[in-house]
Design an enzyme around this catalytic site. Structure first.
Site, PDB file in Angstrom:
ATOM      1  CD  GLN A 158       7.994   9.651   7.808  1.00 41.23           C
ATOM      2  OE1 GLN A 158       7.765  10.209   6.873  1.00 41.23           O
ATOM      3  NE2 GLN A 158       8.410   9.970   9.413  1.00 41.23           N
ATOM      4  CB  CYS A 165       5.429   7.715   7.492  1.00 43.15           C
ATOM      5  SG  CYS A 165       4.750   6.334   6.656  1.00 43.15           S
ATOM      6  NE  ARG A 170      10.232  12.703   5.437  1.00 47.39           N
ATOM      7  CZ  ARG A 170       9.258  12.794   4.694  1.00 47.39           C
ATOM      8  NH1 ARG A 170       7.871  13.091   5.045  1.00 47.39           N
ATOM      9  NH2 ARG A 170       9.839  13.227   3.651  1.00 47.39           N
ATOM     10  CG  HIS A 222      10.145   6.604   3.282  1.00 45.31           C
ATOM     11  ND1 HIS A 222      11.432   8.531   2.459  1.00 45.31           N
ATOM     12  CD2 HIS A 222       9.214   7.088   3.354  1.00 45.31           C
ATOM     13  CE1 HIS A 222      10.327   9.234   2.423  1.00 45.31           C
ATOM     14  NE2 HIS A 222       8.806   8.941   2.979  1.00 45.31           N
ATOM     15  NE  ARG A 281       7.904  10.068  -1.900  1.00 40.43           N
ATOM     16  CZ  ARG A 281       6.652   9.652  -0.976  1.00 40.43           C
ATOM     17  NH1 ARG A 281       5.809   9.762  -1.853  1.00 40.43           N
ATOM     18  NH2 ARG A 281       7.296  10.303   0.136  1.00 40.43           N
ATOM     19  CG  ASP A 313       3.416   2.923   6.040  1.00 33.77           C
ATOM     20  OD1 ASP A 313       3.285   3.839   5.607  1.00 33.77           O
ATOM     21  OD2 ASP A 313       4.796   2.198   5.147  1.00 33.77           O
TER      22      ASP A 313
HETATM   23  N1  NVA Z   1       4.612   2.611   3.007  1.00 34.33           N
HETATM   24  C1  NVA Z   1       4.416   3.762   2.575  1.00 34.33           C
HETATM   25  C2  NVA Z   1       5.005   3.922   2.760  1.00 34.33           C
HETATM   26  C3  NVA Z   1       4.623   5.709   2.688  1.00 34.33           C
HETATM   27  C4  NVA Z   1       5.451   7.387   2.854  1.00 34.33           C
HETATM   28  C5  NVA Z   1       4.323   3.464   1.058  1.00 34.33           C
HETATM   29  O1  NVA Z   1       5.881   3.581   0.230  1.00 34.33           O
HETATM   30  O2  NVA Z   1       3.377   4.285   0.337  1.00 34.33           O
HETATM   31  N1   CP Z   2       5.563  10.900   4.876  1.00 37.36           N
HETATM   32  C1   CP Z   2       6.068  10.307   3.432  1.00 37.36           C
HETATM   33  O1   CP Z   2       6.593  10.589   2.478  1.00 37.36           O
HETATM   34  O2   CP Z   2       4.769  11.314   2.910  1.00 37.36           O
HETATM   35  P1   CP Z   2       4.206  11.842   1.545  1.00 37.36           P
HETATM   36  O3   CP Z   2       4.330  10.229   0.696  1.00 37.36           O
HETATM   37  O4   CP Z   2       2.954  12.374   1.307  1.00 37.36           O
HETATM   38  O5   CP Z   2       5.349  12.107   0.824  1.00 37.36           O
END
Ligand code: NVA
Ligand code: CP
Length: 332
Positions: free
Chosen positions: A138, A272, A316, A135, A108, A231
């Site tokens: 997700q 998400c 998930r 992502h 990540r 989101d």
């Molecule tokens: N768009 C958000 C998704 C988090 C799961 C981010 O990248 O922070």
């Molecule tokens: N939805 C998601 O990816 O959650 P986290 O950022 O907690 O992993």
């Protein structure tokens, strides 16, 4: 089509055929049923998975850790504060080292090119646990959740994503909907419209699968939605843009009024997570004191019966477990 995903990376749904996505969803359902029945296999016994995080996580990390452990696998968590990764060693060199020790790598972080380089140089399957551009794990969980609740095939489902339509979730949705023949509307302000390059990328897939992907700032595009999705307005790493985002995105906040505009009494609300829906977090409170209401969804919608956000969160784990079992597991 016989599906065999052994040795495959999972960097974006664009790399997967609809049949392969179907296979992962079906495997996730089976793994979920097994868990409910108290059956845990050893499909990941002897497998070591690296969990490499340059951004924070609750669900993704937990899903990989619990999912791997339940099938007999082992994980190592590394971040760039407590390892040489991204500091003293190139991505190429780090990837080569990881490939000598691990059976798979979850990553990540920021650039999609990093997850691609890890796959290229490690020689083991790499899973995209979120980048600025995508992502995909997700979306697998979200598709599974839709199939559990929507009461119709994915190819008949219309998803409207409200808010920052050029973020990783919006793009991941475009890829997922294109592949599965779904209808998708990115509903947000022109200033945050999707990149032309992403729309061009999905167009040929849509022609093949019958999907439709559109951008709109018009509330009439909500009509007939089966899923209203939103989101956070400022993704990880974009927190300095909060004042601008609040100004641009407040009209796209998911409220009862927006839900009513779908005209579908059975419409589901999805997110998400993490979500700002109340003032129970320091960040939401702090921003409010500065004059910014960062809640992208009302508490009423978030807590309503149409909200399936915690099913998504649970799924998930089942879907991520399916990805690991399919790519590095024994005998699937
Ligand atoms: N768009 C958000 C998704 C988090 C799961 C981010 O990248 O922070
Ligand atoms: N939805 C998601 O990816 O959650 P986290 O950022 O907690 O992993």
């Amino acid at each position: 089509m016989t599906v065999n995903l052994k040795g495959r990376s999972f960097l974006t749904l664009m790399d997967y055929e609809p049949e392969e996505i179907r296979y992962l969803l079906d495997l996730a359902v089976k793994l979920k049923e097994d868990r409910a029945a108290g059956i845990f296999g050893d499909r990941l016994r002897g497998r070591n998975i690296l969990l490499l995080f340059e951004k924070t996580s609750t669900r993704t990390r937990s899903a990989f850790e619990v999912g791997a452990t339940q099938e007999g696998g082992a994980v190592t968590f590394l971040d760039n504060r407590n390892s040489q990764f991204g500091n003293k060693e190139s991505i190429e060199d780090s990837a080569k080292v990881f490939g000598r020790m691990y059976d798979a790598i979850e990553y990540r972080g920021y650039e999609q090119s990093v997850v691609e380089a890890l796959a290229e140089y490690s020689g083991v399957p790499v899973y995209n646990g979120l980048t600025d551009a995508d992502h995909p794990t997700q979306i697998l969980a979200d598709l599974m959740t839709i199939e559990e609740h929507a009461g119709k095939p994915l190819s008949e489902v219309k998803v409207v994503f409200c808010g920052d339509t050029r973020n990783n979730m919006s793009y991941a949705w475009m890829y997922g909907c294109a592949k599965m023949g779904m209808d998708f509307v990115a509903y947000g302000p022109q200033e945050l419209a999707p990149d032309r390059a992403v729309l061009d990328r999905v167009a040929p897939v849509c022609r093949k699968t019958g999907a439709s992907i559109a951008f709109s700032s018009d509330a009439r595009s909500l009509a007939g939605a089966d899923i209203v999705y939103t989101d956070i307005w400022a993704s990880m790493g974009e927190e300095d843009q909060i004042p601008d985002r609040v100004k641009l995105l407040s009209p796209y906040k998911v409220t009862e009024e927006l839900i009513t505009a779908t005209g579908n009494p059975a419409v589901l609300f999805m997110h998400c997570l993490p979500a700002f829906h109340d003032f129970e977090t320091e960040m939401a409170r702090g921003q409010y004191e500065l004059g910014y209401d960062i809640r992208e969804v009302s508490d009423e919608v978030f807590r309503s019966a149409r909200s399936v956000v915690f099913d998504e969160a649970e799924n998930r784990m089942h879907t991520i477990k399916a990805v690991m079992v399919a790519t590095i597991g024994r005998g699937e």
